[in-house]
Design an enzyme around this catalytic site. Sequence first.
Site, short mmCIF file in Angstrom:
data_model
loop_
_atom_site.label_atom_id
_atom_site.label_comp_id
_atom_site.label_asym_id
_atom_site.label_seq_id
_atom_site.Cartn_x
_atom_site.Cartn_y
_atom_site.Cartn_z
N GLU A 142 21.35 -3.62 71.30
CA GLU A 142 21.21 -2.29 70.95
C GLU A 142 21.68 -2.05 69.45
O GLU A 142 22.74 -2.44 68.90
CB GLU A 142 22.10 -1.41 71.65
CG GLU A 142 21.70 -1.32 73.02
CD GLU A 142 22.53 -0.29 74.08
OE1 GLU A 142 22.02 0.55 74.44
OE2 GLU A 142 23.76 -0.47 73.87
N ASP B 183 25.19 -5.27 74.07
CA ASP B 183 25.32 -3.84 74.20
C ASP B 183 26.01 -3.32 72.82
O ASP B 183 26.87 -4.25 71.96
CB ASP B 183 26.58 -3.55 75.31
CG ASP B 183 26.73 -1.85 75.46
OD1 ASP B 183 25.68 -1.61 76.15
OD2 ASP B 183 27.64 -1.74 75.46
#
Length: 681
Positions: free
Chosen positions: A364, A335
């Site tokens: 990400e 993340d």
Amino acid sequence: MGTTAFYSNKEEIYSTYDGNDLGYTYTPESTTFKVWAPSAEQVLLKLYSTGSYIENGAQVLGIKQMLFDAATGVWSASIDGDLNKTYYTYVIKTEKGTHETQDVYSKAVGVNSTRSEVVDLSSTDPEGWENDKHMLLDRPNDAVIWEIHVRDFSSSDTSGISKEHRGKFLAFTEQDTRIPFTSYPTCVNYLKQLGITHVQLNPVFDFGSVNEITGVEYNWGYDPVNYNVPEGSYSTDPYHGEVRIKEFKEMIKALHDAGIGVIMDVVYNHVFSTADSPFEKTVPEYYFRMQNGKFLNSSGCGNVTASDKTMFRKFMIDSLRYWVEEYHIDGFRFDLMACHDIETMNMIRAELDKIDKRIMMYGEPWTANDGENGISGEDCSNKTNAKKLSSRIGMFNDDMRHGIKGGSDDDSKGFIQGSTHSAYNVIAGMMGASSVTFGNWANEPSQCITYDSAHDNLTLWDKILKSNWCDDFDTTENSYIAQNKLAAVLILSSLGIPFMLAGEEFARTKHGDHNSYKSPDSINSINWTRTVRYSKLVDYYKGLIKIRKAFSPLRDNTTKAVNDGYIVYNGQTISLTIKNDTEDEWKMLSVIINNSDNPCVPQIKSQYELPESWYVIADGDKASDKAISKFDPEKNITPHSALIIVDAKSYEKINGVDAINEADDVVPDIQISKELMDLLK
Ligand code: CA
């Protein structure tokens, strides 16, 4: 001692420790505890019989002064006897005050996370665990990833999962599940037929936003408390820490038994509550990036962890290794990966490689706020710096996502809705963001996660509804399905690693909720009846996955397929044609996508000699690894549809000359339900 400056890794102010025994080391005879707390003046080990203050019975079993080793910053204590299922905390005194905390290295905790637990991990192994194997693929591009939230998977009564397991880890272990009173498969039983290779689980480590005692709140779980502990609200008994460990392993084993790998969504970039975090209580102001006494906030969640500091970097590596070795996790999705520095990410890759190079890593490539990241832009693990990262650290291709469908939450249009200006992003993305001609932020296609929707933002279906500005759903549902199919072709017939939100293949809706992180089950649950209503769309995804599995250049992790491919856009159609040198496979494949309102003649180009004739294996209606028809180059491609064709000669050699698949599964016209009509109002 001043603690207001920002400390980079190169300016460590404390002694650090590189041992692998932080936390507890258990034997039936004695247990040793070690905690790194170099700034502490005193550390007490406190033993409890229960995992929380709300539970009755004898509580404090004893308190022991821990001993400090100044050379390493580690406090340690050993306790004789069998401590299995004994809970513990540390009481840590620093210049910031005295705090009782669970262990940063907790492997188990009591309900709602505040006491750690000693667990004999060997006692948590389900039957047959010693034979459980990682699900690892030779090339990351062989993966087809399906992102699912543990609770959404089975919380609906349409899941056919027993009531006590709905929304829990154990839902994944139920066999042969079906939509009640029907023969339609659900949950893992459904996934076995879909053809995906991996599930990516939204946070399954212990997070703070759901009260494990009541379990009523809903949350995605991007709010970590104990990184090395499974979440309690997904277990049938959150009070006894060993139960969730065993149930988590049972989930992994059931997925592995079904031939499905497990990728864990890891959120090392921030913690739920800065002040309450065991990191902050144990070594105040060390584990987070700070500036002038203020916690930086590139995560957008109140703090950002300091991956560039020795002991948080070590923590990340230790934690990831632990999930791989103890729980047989097959890959990780990071993340807000750009919160982490490149050196750390590459070190993690190298450490995981020591276990197995095939363990997947991607993330990400952005932060929530670059201005508050606390490390130089040159050091962030973002797309700009992709080439400094290992080719086996993937990144979500948001350019492609945007090109496919337009803005994530607004009513703008992308390629599938007929936009022409987004073709460039789509073309670059189809080439795995690895083409010198069309844009190559990635080293190789192994670094490119190709997707159009994920848990964040509108589902693909909701985005399609929002962007088509239509108030007459009756006449247009088929055109929406056509757009969904084009997105599927773009995800599954491009270079890169395909990824989809669970249910993209059955027009999953969250009723227009673009940020459902704490919305109720009624928004988030998978409604399994949609697999029936949209069965033809599901079949289309299945067919495309089969094609992908049959034609290995689409799964090439290197730039070979990029170089063997030829992509062309004529303002109406994109066509990607790829040559294949692999033995016993079709020698050439072409994907042609017409996103316009007009029929047009397919345009196929290659730097290699084109075959004399082709077979169609996918069109706007159907996708399969078997031929649907002979390809007629004079015949127009219908508007808003794709065509996938393969070289006829090699096809016949492999599949036989009589291999044309008769239209055996004619699907009736779509019936519009009142429920769906209501949805649009
Ligand atoms: Ca929790």
